[in-house]
Design a protein around this motif. Structure first.
Motif: not given
Length: 144
Positions: A113-117
């Protein structure tokens, strides 16, 4: 005797091929794991309340302590994925008579859901928002 020598030679070549294949597999696996598990991941909390926010974040192995975040303040922590278990951090938040507890990071679900680190949480009077890199804006995830 000649056939036996050829059979032994074939077995030797086959075992050498297995050895090289196994070595290549181990090297590729080690490279893949080292790059994915050495990347740092971040959780950031932003206080958009008009008063201080108290919170306590922890995982199964790490207790980050009880903290207070001033209005418009930000706090960030970093970590690496676990080699053997699910990486999960949760926080308990409270101010006035309101309290909420939920996962702020969990590989698989929230990581996607964040789509990244970076998982960026914004705390507001009406609830908690998670910034979605894919959508480009904050998405309401939890109420008080």
């Amino acid at each position: 005797s000649k056939n036996k020598n050829k059979e032994v030679e074939k077995k030797l070549i086959l075992s050498q091929n297995y050895y090289y294949f196994f070595l290549l597999f181990v090297l590729l696996l080690a490279f893949d794991l080292s790059t994915s598990f050495t990347l740092k991941h971040y959780v950031q909390i932003i206080n958009h309340l008009n008063e201080p926010l108290d919170y306590h974040c922890k995982s199964k192995n790490d207790d980050l302590g009880i903290r207070t975040l001033q209005p418009n303040g930000e706090w960030k922590f970093s970590f690496h994925f676990s080699w053997v278990a699910v990486t999960e951090f949760y926080c308990c938040f409270w101010y006035d008579n309101f309290q909420a507890t939920f996962d702020v990071f969990k590989d698989g679900g929230l990581y996607e859901q964040c789509g990244g680190e970076h998982c960026i949480w914004t705390v507001q009077e009406d609830g908690f928002y998670l910034y979605s890199i894919k959508l480009g804006y904050n998405v309401k995830m939890h109420y008080w």
